[in-house]
Design a protein around this motif. Structure first.
Motif, PDB file in Angstrom:
ATOM      1  N   ALA A 108      19.367 -38.699  55.166  1.00 53.65           N
ATOM      2  CA  ALA A 108      19.859 -37.460  55.767  1.00 53.65           C
ATOM      3  C   ALA A 108      21.248 -37.164  55.239  1.00 53.65           C
ATOM      4  N   SER A 109      21.518 -35.892  54.992  1.00 53.42           N
ATOM      5  CA  SER A 109      22.841 -35.448  54.569  1.00 53.42           C
ATOM      6  C   SER A 109      23.290 -34.330  55.494  1.00 53.42           C
ATOM      7  N   TYR A 110      24.526 -34.449  56.011  1.00 51.85           N
ATOM      8  CA  TYR A 110      24.975 -33.451  56.995  1.00 51.85           C
ATOM      9  C   TYR A 110      26.484 -33.283  56.919  1.00 51.85           C
ATOM     10  N   ASN A 111      26.904 -32.039  56.680  1.00 54.87           N
ATOM     11  CA  ASN A 111      28.311 -31.677  56.815  1.00 54.87           C
ATOM     12  C   ASN A 111      28.525 -31.324  58.286  1.00 54.87           C
ATOM     13  N   MET A 308      14.135 -22.453  52.116  1.00 55.42           N
ATOM     14  CA  MET A 308      15.170 -23.462  52.287  1.00 55.42           C
ATOM     15  C   MET A 308      16.561 -22.848  52.203  1.00 55.42           C
ATOM     16  N   TYR A 309      17.295 -22.933  53.289  1.00 55.54           N
ATOM     17  CA  TYR A 309      18.714 -22.610  53.284  1.00 55.54           C
ATOM     18  C   TYR A 309      19.407 -23.658  54.148  1.00 55.54           C
ATOM     19  N   THR A 310      20.650 -23.952  53.834  1.00 52.81           N
ATOM     20  CA  THR A 310      21.363 -25.005  54.567  1.00 52.81           C
ATOM     21  C   THR A 310      22.695 -24.532  55.117  1.00 52.81           C
ATOM     22  N   TYR A 311      23.165 -23.373  54.671  1.00 52.16           N
ATOM     23  CA  TYR A 311      24.409 -22.810  55.193  1.00 52.16           C
ATOM     24  C   TYR A 311      24.071 -21.739  56.205  1.00 52.16           C
ATOM     25  N   ARG A 312      24.614 -21.874  57.421  1.00 50.57           N
ATOM     26  CA  ARG A 312      24.234 -21.000  58.525  1.00 50.57           C
ATOM     27  C   ARG A 312      25.169 -19.802  58.689  1.00 50.57           C
ATOM     28  N   GLY A 313      26.157 -19.668  57.830  1.00 52.15           N
ATOM     29  CA  GLY A 313      27.161 -18.624  57.991  1.00 52.15           C
ATOM     30  C   GLY A 313      26.609 -17.237  57.682  1.00 52.15           C
ATOM     31  N   TYR A 340      25.684 -27.416  65.445  1.00 51.53           N
ATOM     32  CA  TYR A 340      27.033 -27.927  65.671  1.00 51.53           C
ATOM     33  C   TYR A 340      27.960 -27.705  64.479  1.00 51.53           C
ATOM     34  N   SER A 341      27.427 -27.221  63.382  1.00 53.03           N
ATOM     35  CA  SER A 341      28.206 -27.011  62.164  1.00 53.03           C
ATOM     36  C   SER A 341      27.738 -25.723  61.512  1.00 53.03           C
ATOM     37  N   ASP A 342      28.489 -25.252  60.512  1.00 49.84           N
ATOM     38  CA  ASP A 342      28.021 -24.106  59.745  1.00 49.84           C
ATOM     39  C   ASP A 342      26.999 -24.529  58.694  1.00 49.84           C
ATOM     40  N   HIS A 343      26.691 -25.829  58.650  1.00 51.37           N
ATOM     41  CA  HIS A 343      25.649 -26.361  57.778  1.00 51.37           C
ATOM     42  C   HIS A 343      24.490 -26.879  58.624  1.00 51.37           C
ATOM     43  N   LEU A 344      23.315 -26.975  57.998  1.00 48.53           N
ATOM     44  CA  LEU A 344      22.178 -27.644  58.601  1.00 48.53           C
ATOM     45  C   LEU A 344      22.028 -29.034  57.994  1.00 48.53           C
ATOM     46  N   PRO A 345      21.555 -30.008  58.768  1.00 48.44           N
ATOM     47  CA  PRO A 345      21.276 -31.316  58.178  1.00 48.44           C
ATOM     48  C   PRO A 345      20.036 -31.249  57.297  1.00 48.44           C
ATOM     49  N   VAL A 346      20.045 -32.004  56.202  1.00 47.94           N
ATOM     50  CA  VAL A 346      18.918 -32.056  55.275  1.00 47.94           C
ATOM     51  C   VAL A 346      18.333 -33.462  55.323  1.00 47.94           C
TER      52      VAL A 346
END
Length: 353
Positions: A108-111, A308-313, A340-346
């Motif tokens: 898992a990768s998460y900003n 697939m998108y990972t940035y929620r902004g 909880y972040s502007d990113h999604l966990p992958v």
């Protein structure tokens, strides 16, 4: 001017527009093949590829309505050339239903955006609960914060992930498998960095990279402009646009250098590599191509599904990735809707045997 002349005039204009759109699209597909320094115009076309593809679809509809069958071939061929690119953000397959049942290691990768800097520790705990639910074996975190109020997050996380490798500042890798070696990869004149950890899984060593590359500066520029306006200063629209363009181009050049550093570490590895993290760049960019190299696989293209998108902004985009060596095989690849972040966990599960 007669009706026939007007008809021919508009047909010629449409054809010229079509040719410009097709040329820009094809150039954009190769915009990430060369370093952006001295090549920023071509590199920027990569960022508008979705719009260019949409424009080709619109032009195709126009040609079909006008029954210009020969001219319709141009957008069709252009769109066909874009299929490999479209595969980096859209896959029509269904995700493997037996993902968790199959043997392998789940990455898992998460900003986490420093857990929103809240003091109760709730966000950090809830993210950990999600990792347990997803049965994650190795967790790579960017923008990590050790303290939530007076609580050490690592102490709680290591109850589930007994092994931990700490990189520079906000980089960390948690693992349920033993970490045999680790290295921090600093980047000059920036707070961003990368790291790797050699993780032993059932007697086999994998080198897991955790990467956080330079940001685009887009949101920072808008924030600064809004702050100036709030303070009573006049901010010209063209000045904001110039600042955004300048930050984008500078960010591309900085990320390119950082990606080259990580790629060199990857090339020197003698064990299978897994690269994940927040690249702050989109598919087909120079950063994406450099990280992928000749011997890596984009996990989403291999076994992902849906859009697939990972940035929620405000500009939803795919900027977080998990790649792996061609010697390995992916089982599934997906995100979860944490907010909880502007990113999604992958997440990605990879066969290890």
């Amino acid at each position: 001017m007669g009706k026939l002349a007007v008809y021919k005039y508009f047909s010629l204009m449409f054809l010229i527009v079509q040719m410009v759109i097709s040329i820009f699209t094809i150039v954009g597909l190769f915009g990430g093949d060369n370093p952006p320094a001295g090549n920023t115009a071509n590199a920027m076309l990569v960022y508008v590829l979705p719009l260019l593809i949409l424009a080709n679809v619109v032009m195709l509809i126009i040609w079909l309505i006008r029954r210009k069958w020969i001219f319709s071939i141009i957008p069709v061929l252009t769109i066909l050339c874009c299929i490999p690119y479209m595969g980096t953000i859209l896959q029509l397959r269904q995700m493997a239903k037996d993902c968790d049942a199959r043997n392998g290691i789940k990455i898992a990768s998460y900003n986490v955006a420093r857990f929103s800097q809240e003091t109760s520790g709730f966000i950090a705990q809830d993210i950990l609960s999600e990792m347990k639910k997803q049965k994650v074996d190795v967790l790579c975190i960017q923008e990590y914060s050790e303290m939530s109020g007076d609580k050490k997050n690592s102490e709680t996380y290591m109850e589930y992930f007994p092994y931990m490798a700490k990189g520079k500042d906000d980089m960390v890798i948690f693992s349920r498998y033993p970490i045999k070696a680790q290295k921090t990869i600093p980047f000059e004149m920036t707070n961003n960095s990368a790291m790797w950890a050699n993780i032993e899984v059932n007697g086999r060593i994998f080198k897991v990279f955790n990467v956080h590359l330079e940001t685009t500066g887009f949101n920072r520029t808008l924030h600064q402009a809004a702050k100036l306006q709030y303070g009573g200063h006049r901010v010209e629209t063209n000045s904001v646009l110039k600042a955004i363009y300048g930050n984008y181009t500078m960010g591309m050049i900085v990320r390119a250098g950082q990606a080259n550093i990580v790629a060199l570490e990857r090339n020197n590895s003698t064990v299978p590599n897994i690269i994940c993290g927040d690249f702050n760049d989109i598919p087909y960019s120079y950063v994406y191509n450099t990280m992928l190299g000749e011997h890596m696989v984009d996990g989403f293209k291999e076994c992902g599904s849906g859009w697939m998108y990972t940035y929620r902004g405000t500009k939803s985009a795919r900027i977080d990735y998990i790649f792996h060596d061609k010697s390995l095989k992916g089982i599934c690849y997906y995100t979860s809707p944490l907010t909880y972040s502007d990113h999604l966990p992958v997440y990605m599960k990879i066969e290890t045997e």
